[in-house]
Scaffold this active site. Structure first.
Site, mmCIF file in Angstrom:
data_model
loop_
_atom_site.group_PDB
_atom_site.id
_atom_site.type_symbol
_atom_site.label_atom_id
_atom_site.label_comp_id
_atom_site.label_asym_id
_atom_site.label_seq_id
_atom_site.Cartn_x
_atom_site.Cartn_y
_atom_site.Cartn_z
ATOM 1 N N VAL A 137 -0.888 -30.932 11.004
ATOM 2 C CA VAL A 137 0.349 -30.877 11.791
ATOM 3 C C VAL A 137 1.210 -32.108 11.509
ATOM 4 O O VAL A 137 2.418 -31.984 11.235
ATOM 5 C CB VAL A 137 0.038 -30.743 13.306
ATOM 6 C CG1 VAL A 137 1.321 -30.850 14.113
ATOM 7 C CG2 VAL A 137 -0.669 -29.427 13.599
ATOM 8 N N SER A 138 0.594 -33.294 11.519
ATOM 9 C CA SER A 138 1.376 -34.504 11.242
ATOM 10 C C SER A 138 1.880 -34.498 9.792
ATOM 11 O O SER A 138 3.035 -34.819 9.530
ATOM 12 C CB SER A 138 0.570 -35.760 11.557
ATOM 13 O OG SER A 138 -0.751 -35.641 11.096
ATOM 14 N N GLU B 238 -22.235 -33.266 11.032
ATOM 15 C CA GLU B 238 -23.637 -33.470 11.418
ATOM 16 C C GLU B 238 -23.760 -34.623 12.405
ATOM 17 O O GLU B 238 -24.626 -34.605 13.286
ATOM 18 C CB GLU B 238 -24.512 -33.733 10.185
ATOM 19 C CG GLU B 238 -24.592 -32.560 9.214
ATOM 20 C CD GLU B 238 -25.389 -31.363 9.742
ATOM 21 O OE1 GLU B 238 -25.656 -31.265 10.954
ATOM 22 O OE2 GLU B 238 -25.731 -30.502 8.909
ATOM 23 N N TYR C 241 -19.216 -36.259 9.491
ATOM 24 C CA TYR C 241 -18.553 -35.977 10.761
ATOM 25 C C TYR C 241 -19.257 -34.818 11.493
ATOM 26 O O TYR C 241 -19.677 -34.962 12.639
ATOM 27 C CB TYR C 241 -17.097 -35.622 10.485
ATOM 28 C CG TYR C 241 -16.255 -35.373 11.718
ATOM 29 C CD1 TYR C 241 -15.813 -36.424 12.521
ATOM 30 C CD2 TYR C 241 -15.865 -34.079 12.075
ATOM 31 C CE1 TYR C 241 -15.017 -36.192 13.637
ATOM 32 C CE2 TYR C 241 -15.068 -33.849 13.183
ATOM 33 C CZ TYR C 241 -14.640 -34.906 13.958
ATOM 34 O OH TYR C 241 -13.850 -34.669 15.060
ATOM 35 N N ARG D 168 -6.344 -21.936 11.704
ATOM 36 C CA ARG D 168 -6.783 -22.862 12.746
ATOM 37 C C ARG D 168 -6.096 -22.442 14.042
ATOM 38 O O ARG D 168 -5.059 -21.774 14.034
ATOM 39 C CB ARG D 168 -6.376 -24.312 12.426
ATOM 40 C CG ARG D 168 -7.022 -24.930 11.198
ATOM 41 C CD ARG D 168 -8.497 -25.191 11.375
ATOM 42 N NE ARG D 168 -9.087 -25.911 10.235
ATOM 43 C CZ ARG D 168 -9.548 -25.335 9.137
ATOM 44 N NH1 ARG D 168 -9.499 -24.021 8.981
ATOM 45 N NH2 ARG D 168 -10.087 -26.069 8.175
#
Ligand code: NAD
Ligand code: UDP
Ligand code: UDP
Length: 316
Positions: free
Chosen positions: A188-189, A147, A145, A211
């Site tokens: 979060v989910s 790179e 993801y 975050r």
């Protein structure tokens, strides 16, 4: 004249909100998605709109259509999904970018890339300004993801240098809100669904990692605002809220807002999980006039209400 706007990944979480916003702004939307993580349900309310068209297509294959603008969002964003088929993730980012850039080159139209704060990896500079080159492990499980997205940024800037394309690159920080999928795996989910079900809240590591969380409506304002900047402005530009929460704080806030009796449990920290992340949001403000408005608690309340409805539907 009505513009036709292509949104790749348009049936996903962010893409569906973007399609909706563009239609409300008077554009026609061509939504392209292969439904790897997106769903028809995310866009079901748009299917009857004559300004909305859906095309099932994988961006790793060439696409010949006629449009006026391109938002390239196609790519799974959650670690569990992008690690499920890592080779396909890199292909989507890299070959997908080449195809969409080729399309933009033929059409001479502006193209926006949904890049990510993951390009900063596990950063030694905090908060992260756009000038920071990042610290990514090129061999780790997140590399497909990170790179892939870094290479896509390179392609965008090379197409600009070589073919004078009008490009816009947004580095999106963690975004949340309604239409995140329930089994998406993002924090979060996960926390909200666990709290609503009364299941243990799974904190990875010690929960001290941080975050910055941006509410989806604010993020969409930022993407549309970026697309509307003058052709000389390319970014990359950070889109995120310049405040920071630890995962433990997030868990406590979710427990508080849901009134849940869930207990916190600790699980191993995944490999290469960044320890901190917070945008330097100065450029977004200066170049786009963009600042996120929604406080975390406010955004979480709306998101919790959304998941409550989803869970009620599931029970029926
Ligand atoms: P998502 O998984 O909900 O949406 C991605 C969409 O792309 C899905 O509808 C999926 O089916 C589609 N897709 C995947 N591979 C495809 C392919 N090869 N061809 C066509 N469609 C394909 O994720 P999201 O949160 O909506 O993310 C959208 C974009 O924003 C992604 O590019 C992601 O990297 C970027 N982004 C998101 C966040 C965030 O916090 N949500 C943060 C940084 C960057
Ligand atoms: N491409 C596409 N749609 C178009 C134009 C190009 O999907 O309308 C794809 C095509 O498959 C090509 C890629 O975009 O491989 C890159 O296009 P470019 O013109 O940069 O490269 P070339 O065709 O010269 O390889
Ligand atoms: N996380 C967690 N519990 C979960 C899911 C994620 O503690 O059930 C942590 C994860 O380890 C990371 C942070 O929450 O430190 C954000 O994870 P997410 O997958 O949402 O986004 P990303 O790591 O890509 O920023």
């Amino acid at each position: 004249m009505t513009r036709i706007v292509l949104v790749t990944g348009g049936a996903g979480f962010l893409g569906s909100h973007l399609c909706e916003r563009l239609i409300n702004n008077g554009d026609e939307v061509l939504c392209v998605d292969n439904f790897f993580t997106g769903t028809r349900e995310n866009i079901s309310h748009l299917l009857d709109d004559r300004r909305f068209e859906l095309l099932r297509h994988d961006v790793t294959f060439p696409l010949y259509v006629e449009v006026d603008r391109i938002y390239n969002l196609a790519c799974p964003a959650s670690p569990i999904h992008y690690q499920r088929d890592p080779v396909q993730t890199t292909k989507t980012s890299v070959i997908g970018a080449i195809n969409m850039l080729g399309l933009a080159k033929r059409l001479k139209c502006p193209i926006l890339q949904a890049s990510t704060s993951e390009v900063y990896g596990d950063p030694e500079v905090h908060p992260q300004p756009e000038s920071y080159w990042g610290r990514v492990n090129p061999l780790g499980v997140r590399a497909c993801y990170d790179e892939g997205k870094r290479c896509a940024e390179t392609l965008f800037f090379d197409y600009r240098r070589q073919h004078q394309l009008q490009i816009k690159v947004a580095r999106i920080f963690n975004t949340y809100g309604p239409r995140m999928s329930m089994n998406d795996g993002r924090v979060v989910s996960n926390f909200i669904v666990q709290a609503l079900r009364g299941d243990p809240i799974t904190i990875f590591g010690d929960g001290a990692q941080t975050r910055s969380f941006c509410y989806v409506a604010d993020l969409i304002d930022g993407l549309v605002g970026l697309m509307n900047t003058p052709p000389t402005f390319t970014g990359p530009v950070n889109l995120g809220r310049p405040d920071e929460f630890s995962m433990l704080e997030l868990a406590k806030t979710v427990i508080d807002l849901t009134g849940s009796r869930s207990q916190v449990v600790y699980q191993p920290l995944p490999q290469d999980d960044p320890r901190v992340r917070k945008p330097d949001a100065g450029l977004a403000k200066a170049a786009i006039g963009w600042e996120p408005k929604t406080q975390l608690r406010e955004g979480l309340k709306v998101t919790i209400a959304y998941f409550e409805t989803q869970l009620r539907r599931e029970k029926r």
